[in-house]
Write an enzyme that holds these catalytic residues in place. Sequence first.
Site, PDB file in Angstrom:
ATOM      1  N   TYR A 159       7.148  -0.750   1.528  1.00  0.00           N
ATOM      2  CA  TYR A 159       6.249  -1.709   2.186  1.00  0.00           C
ATOM      3  C   TYR A 159       7.007  -2.499   3.253  1.00  0.00           C
ATOM      4  O   TYR A 159       6.559  -2.617   4.394  1.00  0.00           O
ATOM      5  CB  TYR A 159       5.660  -2.653   1.129  1.00  0.00           C
ATOM      6  CG  TYR A 159       4.664  -3.645   1.678  1.00  0.00           C
ATOM      7  CD1 TYR A 159       3.353  -3.266   1.949  1.00  0.00           C
ATOM      8  CD2 TYR A 159       5.025  -4.974   1.930  1.00  0.00           C
ATOM      9  CE1 TYR A 159       2.428  -4.180   2.460  1.00  0.00           C
ATOM     10  CE2 TYR A 159       4.112  -5.892   2.435  1.00  0.00           C
ATOM     11  CZ  TYR A 159       2.814  -5.491   2.693  1.00  0.00           C
ATOM     12  OH  TYR A 159       1.898  -6.390   3.203  1.00  0.00           O
TER      13      TYR A 159
HETATM   14  N1  LIG Z   1      -2.544 -10.242   1.221  1.00  0.00           N
HETATM   15  C1  LIG Z   1      -1.320 -10.573   1.554  1.00  0.00           C
HETATM   16  O1  LIG Z   1      -0.640 -11.374   0.900  1.00  0.00           O
HETATM   17  C2  LIG Z   1      -0.697  -9.977   2.784  1.00  0.00           C
HETATM   18  C3  LIG Z   1       0.504 -10.530   3.257  1.00  0.00           C
HETATM   19  C4  LIG Z   1       1.094  -9.969   4.391  1.00  0.00           C
HETATM   20  C5  LIG Z   1       0.498  -8.906   5.027  1.00  0.00           C
HETATM   21  N2  LIG Z   1      -0.669  -8.404   4.548  1.00  0.00           N
HETATM   22  C6  LIG Z   1      -1.240  -7.247   5.258  1.00  0.00           C
HETATM   23  O2  LIG Z   1      -2.536  -7.573   5.704  1.00  0.00           O
HETATM   24  C7  LIG Z   1      -3.354  -6.398   5.707  1.00  0.00           C
HETATM   25  C8  LIG Z   1      -4.627  -6.667   4.927  1.00  0.00           C
HETATM   26  O3  LIG Z   1      -4.260  -7.034   3.614  1.00  0.00           O
HETATM   27  P1  LIG Z   1      -5.340  -7.482   2.527  1.00  0.00           P
HETATM   28  O4  LIG Z   1      -4.616  -8.358   1.579  1.00  0.00           O
HETATM   29  O5  LIG Z   1      -6.576  -7.957   3.188  1.00  0.00           O
HETATM   30  O6  LIG Z   1      -5.569  -6.060   1.812  1.00  0.00           O
HETATM   31  P2  LIG Z   1      -6.771  -5.520   0.879  1.00  0.00           P
HETATM   32  O7  LIG Z   1      -6.154  -4.630  -0.127  1.00  0.00           O
HETATM   33  O8  LIG Z   1      -7.596  -6.668   0.407  1.00  0.00           O
HETATM   34  O9  LIG Z   1      -7.604  -4.650   1.929  1.00  0.00           O
HETATM   35  C9  LIG Z   1      -7.049  -3.529   2.539  1.00  0.00           C
HETATM   36  C10 LIG Z   1      -8.155  -2.576   2.918  1.00  0.00           C
HETATM   37  O10 LIG Z   1      -7.549  -1.418   3.531  1.00  0.00           O
HETATM   38  C11 LIG Z   1      -8.263  -0.286   3.121  1.00  0.00           C
HETATM   39  N3  LIG Z   1      -7.416   0.907   3.225  1.00  0.00           N
HETATM   40  C12 LIG Z   1      -6.240   1.126   2.596  1.00  0.00           C
HETATM   41  N4  LIG Z   1      -5.759   2.349   2.908  1.00  0.00           N
HETATM   42  C13 LIG Z   1      -6.653   2.922   3.770  1.00  0.00           C
HETATM   43  C14 LIG Z   1      -6.733   4.178   4.425  1.00  0.00           C
HETATM   44  N5  LIG Z   1      -5.786   5.114   4.264  1.00  0.00           N
HETATM   45  N6  LIG Z   1      -7.789   4.430   5.208  1.00  0.00           N
HETATM   46  C15 LIG Z   1      -8.778   3.504   5.365  1.00  0.00           C
HETATM   47  N7  LIG Z   1      -8.758   2.294   4.749  1.00  0.00           N
HETATM   48  C16 LIG Z   1      -7.714   2.003   3.968  1.00  0.00           C
HETATM   49  C17 LIG Z   1      -8.670  -0.564   1.683  1.00  0.00           C
HETATM   50  O11 LIG Z   1      -9.777   0.239   1.288  1.00  0.00           O
HETATM   51  C18 LIG Z   1      -8.976  -2.063   1.728  1.00  0.00           C
HETATM   52  O12 LIG Z   1     -10.353  -2.318   1.938  1.00  0.00           O
HETATM   53  C19 LIG Z   1      -2.490  -5.280   5.107  1.00  0.00           C
HETATM   54  O13 LIG Z   1      -1.924  -4.506   6.149  1.00  0.00           O
HETATM   55  C20 LIG Z   1      -1.413  -6.031   4.368  1.00  0.00           C
HETATM   56  O14 LIG Z   1      -0.220  -5.284   4.271  1.00  0.00           O
HETATM   57  C21 LIG Z   1      -1.288  -8.897   3.449  1.00  0.00           C
END
Ligand SMILES: NC(=O)c1ccc[n+]([C@@H]2O[C@H](COP(=O)([O-])OP(=O)(O)OC[C@H]3O[C@@H](n4cnc5c(N)ncnc54)[C@H](O)[C@@H]3O)[C@@H](O)[C@H]2O)c1
Length: 252
Positions: A159
């Site tokens: 990651y």
């Molecule tokens: N939540 C956190 O603490 C956090 C912190 C830093 C960065 N991020 C980044 O922010 C972004 C969003 O995170 P989130 O917490 O909203 O995630 P989440 O898990 O709530 O949502 C992610 C979405 O991506 C979709 N997805 C995953 N793989 C896929 C694929 N191959 N094709 C199509 N759709 C796909 C999933 O179905 C899901 O709806 C991510 O890139 C994550 O790495 C999140």
Amino acid sequence: MSNHFDLSGRVAVITGAARGIGLATAERLADAGADIAIVDMDEPAALAAAQSIEKRGKKAIACAIDLTDEHAVIDMTDEVCAKLGGYDILVCAAGIVGRNAFGWDTSVEEWRKVLDVNLTALWLCNREALRPMRKQNRGRIVNIASIAGKEGNPKLGPYSASKAGVIGMTKSLAKEVADTDIRINSVAPAVIQTPMLDQVSQETIDYMVSKIPVGRTGTTAEVAALVHYLASDECGFSTGACFDISGGRATY
Ligand SMILES: NC(=O)c1ccc[n+]([C@@H]2O[C@H](COP(=O)([O-])OP(=O)(O)OC[C@H]3O[C@@H](n4cnc5c(N)ncnc54)[C@H](O)[C@@H]3O)[C@@H](O)[C@H]2O)c1
């Protein structure tokens, strides 16, 4: 003059928009006037998200694809242009965490899966978005990276590497189009309260929050507000940058 970063008449494509940061961003950009393409492999949730955007008075389509499928991303780009009449903004929020494990306990398959979704598929979405954007000489791309990409979180090696890759790829691509009105930036959140945290152990969440001087997790609305600015015309003199949203955790 409005100071609300007006996006009227714009078309915004948001990956991972079925929930979490992507959904909050879709809602925020729709409220600013944009029509929205919800792109997510979770079809029922993507359809529900598109319906909720339509209730806010904007056009919305749901594209239920796996972003690691090159042809699906190419077709999705064409579908957005045909059905929504343009392609002005891309926000890449789809991502996965991968298994919590020491580097020496991580398999090549686990490594490749996370890199494939978080980095290769994101680059592919950027590449395809640049087809319409380069034709019109204008566009905004916002790639959601992570503080993990700057600092590295233990037991999240793939990651952290994928997110460092997002920051670097964003810098590279941004320079390639800097002589146009296309701006490409990334955002590096610390821990944000979303369903993604269900994939992370409590030990890891506690570790991440303990590193945040503000002393709490961030909200999806706070991330969406930053993305909104980066997706707007007002963001004209920033490109290739990585914007911090970490409650003070980032040290550079
Ligand atoms: N939540 C956190 O603490 C956090 C912190 C830093 C960065 N991020 C980044 O922010 C972004 C969003 O995170 P989130 O917490 O909203 O995630 P989440 O898990 O709530 O949502 C992610 C979405 O991506 C979709 N997805 C995953 N793989 C896929 C694929 N191959 N094709 C199509 N759709 C796909 C999933 O179905 C899901 O709806 C991510 O890139 C994550 O790495 C999140």
